[in-house]
Design an enzyme around this catalytic site. Sequence first.
Site, PDB file in Angstrom:
ATOM      1  N   GLY A 123      -1.538   6.379   3.471  1.00 58.95           N
ATOM      2  CA  GLY A 123      -0.346   7.130   3.099  1.00 58.95           C
ATOM      3  C   GLY A 123      -0.045   8.283   4.029  1.00 58.95           C
ATOM      4  CE  LYS A 124      -5.349  10.562   5.498  1.00 58.46           C
ATOM      5  NZ  LYS A 124      -6.722  10.551   6.032  1.00 58.46           N
ATOM      6  CB  ILE A 125       1.725   6.682   9.276  1.00 63.65           C
ATOM      7  CG1 ILE A 125       0.952   7.612  10.224  1.00 63.65           C
ATOM      8  CG2 ILE A 125       2.940   6.099   9.979  1.00 63.65           C
ATOM      9  CD1 ILE A 125       0.452   6.936  11.487  1.00 63.65           C
TER      10      ILE A 125
END
Length: 337
Positions: A307-309
Amino acid sequence: MTEPKDIVLKESEEVEGIPIEGPWLDDVSSLEEVLDYYERIGFQATHLGKAIEIWKKVEKRRAEGKEVRVFLGYTSNIISSGLRELVAWLVKEGKIDVIVTTAGGIEEDFIKALKPFILGDWHVNDALMREKGINRIGNIFVPNDRYIEFEKYMIPFFERVLEIEKERGKPLTASEFIYELGRYMDEKLGKEKERSVIYWAYKRNVPIFCPAITDGSIGDMLYFFKEERGDRELIIDIANDIVKLNNLAVTAKETASIILGGSLPKHAIINANLFRGGTDYAIYITTAVPWDGSLSGAPPSEGVSWGKIRAKADYVEIWADATLVFPLLVWKVMKAP
């Protein structure tokens, strides 16, 4: 039984797409025209072409008044090299909004404003180099007198920081410490400071985060300062910086993450973007590999799983030495007509 010829010359489906093509030198007259072919060359050249496309898109949106907050992360070797001047120029021109780096990325920038690093060689007698007091970063030589000179500036700076902390009744965060270092450079150094990242970050109010601020010569100087004086008061706060960094991501309408190398700066940036559902644009330039499970080698797609990109983000990874490709990328995006 299938004939060998039929096995080898198996019929294929037609593939739609961009034909692979490189520049015909009779038809090009500038580096800009050569770079226009990169997306069609294949391999990592295509990835560089994609990075140019992504960063140009970010610049276009910013020029149209859209808020795209640009995060730049880099390891210390970027500043050891001649890429320092490119980073400083980007900050000066307002192209970068947030920086995350390592301790070496801070101290080496300051040291270079005092004395230059020297081009050397990869293949030397390192034991002899140690005897001569010459440190080596790849093929870059750093004589120890640079650090001796650095100490002459840092000890008085620590005294200033201590006074500031006493006056305000709380420690400086690492980003505030670096901001004050930029102010100190502005006061104490001459024209040579104008190629410094820290200086321009101070002038343009661009925060520089360094969660591992003590992991380098700054830490060495802090050790000397504290041990020699019995100091227990000078403190650098990293806890409040994580709030500030994360909120710079959370409050942005869109974010772009440009990462040179891996390590702590890479994760600090993409992890901050986790709190907003991921970054919208990402460009990685690295030589790290993914198969050891390291964060440094993790491709953008792995960041999507955390969920970081964002799943629909525009991203690319270039497997290359940043000293080879970052100047081309910056020039093509910022200077090519």
